[in-house]
Design a protein around this motif. Structure first.
Motif, PDB file in Angstrom:
ATOM      1  N   PHE A  33       0.842  -1.134   0.135  1.00 50.56           N
ATOM      2  CA  PHE A  33      -0.133  -0.048  -0.015  1.00 50.56           C
ATOM      3  C   PHE A  33       0.893   1.301   0.108  1.00 50.56           C
ATOM      4  O   PHE A  33       1.672   1.359   1.066  1.00 50.56           O
ATOM      5  CB  PHE A  33      -0.916  -0.211   1.260  1.00 50.56           C
ATOM      6  N   GLU A  34       0.591   2.061  -0.971  1.00 43.32           N
ATOM      7  CA  GLU A  34       1.622   3.186  -1.214  1.00 43.32           C
ATOM      8  C   GLU A  34       0.684   4.455  -1.260  1.00 43.32           C
ATOM      9  O   GLU A  34      -0.339   4.631  -1.863  1.00 43.32           O
ATOM     10  CB  GLU A  34       2.396   3.239  -2.493  1.00 43.32           C
ATOM     11  N   LYS A  35       1.127   5.511  -0.501  1.00 49.86           N
ATOM     12  CA  LYS A  35       0.453   6.593  -0.378  1.00 49.86           C
ATOM     13  C   LYS A  35       0.156   7.447  -1.681  1.00 49.86           C
ATOM     14  O   LYS A  35      -0.820   8.158  -1.979  1.00 49.86           O
ATOM     15  CB  LYS A  35       0.630   7.411   0.739  1.00 49.86           C
ATOM     16  N   LEU A  52      20.896   9.446  -6.913  1.00 46.35           N
ATOM     17  CA  LEU A  52      21.141   8.588  -5.676  1.00 46.35           C
ATOM     18  C   LEU A  52      22.472   8.035  -6.202  1.00 46.35           C
ATOM     19  O   LEU A  52      22.518   7.535  -7.214  1.00 46.35           O
ATOM     20  CB  LEU A  52      20.275   7.411  -5.236  1.00 46.35           C
ATOM     21  N   ALA A  53      23.573   7.754  -5.282  1.00 45.72           N
ATOM     22  CA  ALA A  53      24.649   6.896  -5.170  1.00 45.72           C
ATOM     23  C   ALA A  53      24.433   5.560  -4.842  1.00 45.72           C
ATOM     24  O   ALA A  53      23.983   5.347  -3.736  1.00 45.72           O
ATOM     25  CB  ALA A  53      25.944   7.426  -4.519  1.00 45.72           C
ATOM     26  N   LEU A  54      24.503   4.547  -5.961  1.00 46.11           N
ATOM     27  CA  LEU A  54      24.435   3.261  -5.723  1.00 46.11           C
ATOM     28  C   LEU A  54      25.894   2.552  -5.565  1.00 46.11           C
ATOM     29  O   LEU A  54      26.552   2.626  -6.182  1.00 46.11           O
ATOM     30  CB  LEU A  54      23.745   2.633  -6.813  1.00 46.11           C
ATOM     31  N   HIS A 107      18.870   7.005 -11.360  1.00 42.86           N
ATOM     32  CA  HIS A 107      17.844   8.002 -11.302  1.00 42.86           C
ATOM     33  C   HIS A 107      16.711   7.511 -10.206  1.00 42.86           C
ATOM     34  O   HIS A 107      16.465   6.352 -10.412  1.00 42.86           O
ATOM     35  CB  HIS A 107      17.392   8.181 -12.634  1.00 42.86           C
ATOM     36  N   ARG A 108      16.402   8.405  -9.324  1.00 41.94           N
ATOM     37  CA  ARG A 108      15.446   7.836  -8.051  1.00 41.94           C
ATOM     38  C   ARG A 108      14.153   7.317  -8.889  1.00 41.94           C
ATOM     39  O   ARG A 108      13.556   6.145  -8.329  1.00 41.94           O
ATOM     40  CB  ARG A 108      15.424   8.865  -6.984  1.00 41.94           C
ATOM     41  N   GLY A 109      13.615   8.199  -9.578  1.00 44.38           N
ATOM     42  CA  GLY A 109      12.230   7.891 -10.343  1.00 44.38           C
ATOM     43  C   GLY A 109      12.401   6.766 -10.892  1.00 44.38           C
ATOM     44  O   GLY A 109      11.556   5.666 -10.998  1.00 44.38           O
TER      45      GLY A 109
HETATM   46  P1  FAD Z   1      11.539   6.023   0.903  1.00 49.97           P
HETATM   47  O1  FAD Z   1      12.157   6.010  -0.183  1.00 49.97           O
HETATM   48  O2  FAD Z   1      11.191   7.424   1.371  1.00 49.97           O
HETATM   49  O3  FAD Z   1      10.031   5.263   0.762  1.00 49.97           O
HETATM   50  C1  FAD Z   1       9.077   5.440   1.538  1.00 49.97           C
HETATM   51  C2  FAD Z   1       7.547   5.235   0.701  1.00 49.97           C
HETATM   52  O4  FAD Z   1       6.459   5.219   1.608  1.00 49.97           O
HETATM   53  C3  FAD Z   1       7.482   6.369  -0.276  1.00 49.97           C
HETATM   54  O5  FAD Z   1       7.001   5.751  -1.457  1.00 49.97           O
HETATM   55  C4  FAD Z   1       6.223   6.998   0.349  1.00 49.97           C
HETATM   56  O6  FAD Z   1       5.140   7.800  -0.728  1.00 49.97           O
HETATM   57  C5  FAD Z   1       5.548   5.960   1.102  1.00 49.97           C
HETATM   58  N1  FAD Z   1       4.652   6.330   2.264  1.00 49.97           N
HETATM   59  C6  FAD Z   1       5.088   7.497   3.096  1.00 49.97           C
HETATM   60  N2  FAD Z   1       4.187   7.329   4.102  1.00 49.97           N
HETATM   61  C7  FAD Z   1       3.131   6.441   3.952  1.00 49.97           C
HETATM   62  C8  FAD Z   1       1.975   5.865   4.474  1.00 49.97           C
HETATM   63  N3  FAD Z   1       1.573   6.607   5.729  1.00 49.97           N
HETATM   64  N4  FAD Z   1       1.403   4.852   3.802  1.00 49.97           N
HETATM   65  C9  FAD Z   1       1.703   4.411   2.751  1.00 49.97           C
HETATM   66  N5  FAD Z   1       2.766   4.767   2.039  1.00 49.97           N
HETATM   67  C10 FAD Z   1       3.607   5.831   2.485  1.00 49.97           C
HETATM   68  N6  FAD Z   1      20.659   7.204  -0.143  1.00 49.97           N
HETATM   69  C11 FAD Z   1      21.910   6.512  -0.915  1.00 49.97           C
HETATM   70  O7  FAD Z   1      22.020   5.121  -0.693  1.00 49.97           O
HETATM   71  N7  FAD Z   1      22.398   7.044  -1.900  1.00 49.97           N
HETATM   72  C12 FAD Z   1      22.473   8.574  -2.051  1.00 49.97           C
HETATM   73  O8  FAD Z   1      23.178   8.867  -2.838  1.00 49.97           O
HETATM   74  C13 FAD Z   1      21.658   9.173  -1.226  1.00 49.97           C
HETATM   75  N8  FAD Z   1      21.267  10.482  -1.342  1.00 49.97           N
HETATM   76  C14 FAD Z   1      20.252  11.201  -0.715  1.00 49.97           C
HETATM   77  C15 FAD Z   1      20.173  12.499  -0.717  1.00 49.97           C
HETATM   78  C16 FAD Z   1      19.243  13.280  -0.148  1.00 49.97           C
HETATM   79  C17 FAD Z   1      19.172  14.828  -0.482  1.00 49.97           C
HETATM   80  C18 FAD Z   1      18.308  12.588   0.680  1.00 49.97           C
HETATM   81  C19 FAD Z   1      17.263  13.534   1.459  1.00 49.97           C
HETATM   82  C20 FAD Z   1      18.622  11.175   0.788  1.00 49.97           C
HETATM   83  C21 FAD Z   1      19.609  10.462   0.036  1.00 49.97           C
HETATM   84  N9  FAD Z   1      19.713   9.200   0.271  1.00 49.97           N
HETATM   85  C22 FAD Z   1      20.607   8.418  -0.457  1.00 49.97           C
HETATM   86  C23 FAD Z   1      18.613   8.440   1.155  1.00 49.97           C
HETATM   87  C24 FAD Z   1      17.530   7.500   0.556  1.00 49.97           C
HETATM   88  O9  FAD Z   1      17.130   8.589  -0.007  1.00 49.97           O
HETATM   89  C25 FAD Z   1      16.785   6.798   1.527  1.00 49.97           C
HETATM   90  O10 FAD Z   1      17.487   6.278   2.530  1.00 49.97           O
HETATM   91  C26 FAD Z   1      16.040   5.945   0.886  1.00 49.97           C
HETATM   92  O11 FAD Z   1      14.789   6.318  -0.115  1.00 49.97           O
HETATM   93  C27 FAD Z   1      15.080   4.988   1.957  1.00 49.97           C
HETATM   94  O12 FAD Z   1      14.142   4.426   1.261  1.00 49.97           O
HETATM   95  P2  FAD Z   1      12.625   3.750   1.903  1.00 49.97           P
HETATM   96  O13 FAD Z   1      12.073   3.096   0.957  1.00 49.97           O
HETATM   97  O14 FAD Z   1      12.945   3.451   3.306  1.00 49.97           O
HETATM   98  O15 FAD Z   1      12.051   5.354   2.138  1.00 49.97           O
END
Ligand code: FAD
Ligand code: E0Q
Length: 449
Positions: A33-35, A52-54, A107-109
């Motif tokens: 479930f994704e918001k 992002l850096a991988l 590319h994150r997207g």
């Molecule tokens: P997210 O990617 O944030 O995904 C969370 C998902 O949950 C989103 O799709 C959101 O819409 C959804 N969501 C939120 N709340 C709810 C809810 N209540 N119910 C349902 N869905 C919900 N990391 C690297 O490894 N390399 C990098 O170079 C790097 N650069 C970064 C630069 C910046 C400026 C920042 C801020 C971060 C960077 N990061 C980097 C860190 C990385 O972006 C995060 O650690 C990573 O996105 C975490 O993944 P996640 O899936 O836990 O969270």
């Protein structure tokens, strides 16, 4: 455990989509479930490029999920950091020994879309526009709301896996039921993203195969390359003080600040005005929890469990490593309570270690990368690594090019730094360093890996 009842994942971001893929491939019925809306329907491609850096940990996870090829086709190699000192010539600091030790700009997207496609292909069902807003843990029912049409739905679950990021809804729902021991440490610095477009001839305006850094003491800019021949620039700056975001209320203030401190970068940013105005200041913080789970009913991972500052480029890499670990523990344990306990015991010390190293790296990146004593220590580090293979590995290499646990990298890194400091104290260049004495310290203080 053999697959039984459905697993429910909150969040289809980077961790959620990868975890869904791994679990669905083992045969678990997976509901995600994704918001936000489905990015494949309308969205990311037209929007901003955020990259992002991988590094190896993330790559290892993608490899195990069979996603390496689709992701790497769209990745730009970064061999090292290109440091742009104030009023000096840029210099490349290699990250590793050669091109086998590099990191990748993705590319994150597009990465998220590739992961969503893989999750669905593996059999996971992804429900978009569904924000987790509450949980009845006794009845094992999760409540979701669609923020567009305000409709609500309820979903019975066997176990809830929280991949819903730093602002986790699952974490908020767990808090009344378990003492999470939550601590939120804001960095006090924010970030703003800007873009370097392609050159007039369509090529990259600066060296593509590097992570660029403009260190300026208390703050800095970085730039990562995109396959479109653009760069995403990020300014990291204190929120308050001088200079700080609060002291730059107008576009003219922001431009004057760049003219003074980033004069070499400003000509690369023809859309400075547009980007500064449109892109908000992002918040940076470290989130620590003493507990990540509510017995066998719910567990947090990725940013929901341990958001960190981005200065080591490891947040996503760590979140992907979490996914591998949780998938492995669910397969190995007899029940979810045991699986989540083993997962948390393995991962929490490692998350804490990379959080600490990421904080340290901000000071290093913004203030030290162009210092003479720092550069001498790096030179000696490379020398000792060559003289003691399998024993002395630069901390950056352990973090970025191996899957050695972060906690081990952190601990060995402390010992190594002490050796580097002692061996270079009062020395101006590598030929003044007593290598035999440094070798002795390595043998005395570091066990082979
Ligand atoms: P997210 O990617 O944030 O995904 C969370 C998902 O949950 C989103 O799709 C959101 O819409 C959804 N969501 C939120 N709340 C709810 C809810 N209540 N119910 C349902 N869905 C919900 N990391 C690297 O490894 N390399 C990098 O170079 C790097 N650069 C970064 C630069 C910046 C400026 C920042 C801020 C971060 C960077 N990061 C980097 C860190 C990385 O972006 C995060 O650690 C990573 O996105 C975490 O993944 P996640 O899936 O836990 O969270
Ligand atoms: C990397 C790769 C946002 C960000 C991402 C990164 C890195 C940095 C500085 C930043 C660390 C480094 N680094 O170069 O040591 O390796 O991801 Cl600011």
């Amino acid at each position: 455990m053999k697959p039984a009842g459905a697993l429910t994942i909150a969040g289809a971001g980077l961790a959620g989509a990868l975890l869904a893929t791994l679990l669905a491939r083992r045969g678990w019925p997976v509901e995600v479930f994704e918001k936000r809306p489905d990015p494949r329907a309308r969205g990311y491609e037209g929007g901003r490029s955020i990259n992002l850096a991988l590094a190896e940990r993330g790559l290892d996870a993608l490899r195990q999920a069979g996603l390496q090829d689709v992701v790497m086709k769209q990745a730009v190699m970064m061999r090292g950091r290109m440091v742009h000192p104030l009023g000096g010539e840029p210099m490349l600091q290699r990250y590793g020994r050669d091109d086998s030790e590099v990191i990748w700009s993705v590319h994150r997207g597009r990465l998220n879309i590739a992961l969503l496609d893989a999750a669905e292909a593996a059999g996971a069902r992804i429900h978009f526009n569904q924000r987790l807003e509450g949980v009845d843990f006794d009845a094992r029912i999760a409540r979701f709301v669609n923020d567009h049409d305000r409709t609500r739905r309820e979903q019975a679950f066997t176990a809830l896996l929280g991949c819903d990021g730093a602002g986790s809804g699952l974490r908020a729902a767990m808090a009344p039921h378990v003492e999470l021991g939550e601590s939120f440490e804001p960095l006090g610095h924010g970030y703003k993203e800007l873009e370097i477009p392609p050159a007039a001839d369509g090529g990259f305006r600066i060296e593509p195969n590097a992570l660029h850094i403009w260190p300026r003491g208390g703050y800095m800019c970085i730039a990562l390359p995109n396959t479109e021949r653009t760069f995403t620039v990020t300014l990291f700056l204190p929120n308050a003080g001088e200079p700080g975001f609060d002291a730059l209320p107008t576009l003219a203030d922001a431009r004057a600040f760049f003219e003074r401190d980033f004069a070499d970068a400003l000509p690369l940013l023809p859309d400075f005005e547009r980007d500064w105005t449109n892109n908000p200041v992002g918040v940076l913080a470290t989130l620590r929890l003493r507990h990540w789970r509510l017995d066998g009913r719910a567990v947090l991972l990725g940013d929901a469990a341990h958001a960190m500052v981005p200065f080591h480029g490891q947040g996503m890499n760590c979140a992907f490593e979490d996914c591998l670990a949780l998938d492995r523990h669910i397969a190995a344990a007899d029940d979810f309570d045991a699986a989540f306990a083993a997962f948390e015991a393995e991962r929490r010390p490692n998350a804490e270690a990379i959080q600490a190293m990421a904080l340290e790296n901000y000071i290093e990146m913004r203030d030290r990368v162009d210092d003479a004593d720092y550069l001498l220590q790096r030179q000696l580090e490379v020398t000792l690594a060559g003289r003691h293979p399998g024993v002395f590995l630069p901390r950056y290499s352990m973090v970025s090019f191996t899957t050695i646990p972060y906690a081990t990298a952190f601990e060995r890194g402390k010992v190594q730094r002490q050796i580097l400091v002692e061996a270079t104290r009062g020395r101006a260049s590598l030929d003044e360093v007593d290598l035999a004495a440094a070798d002795a310290l390595v043998r005395e203080r570091l066990a082979p890996l």
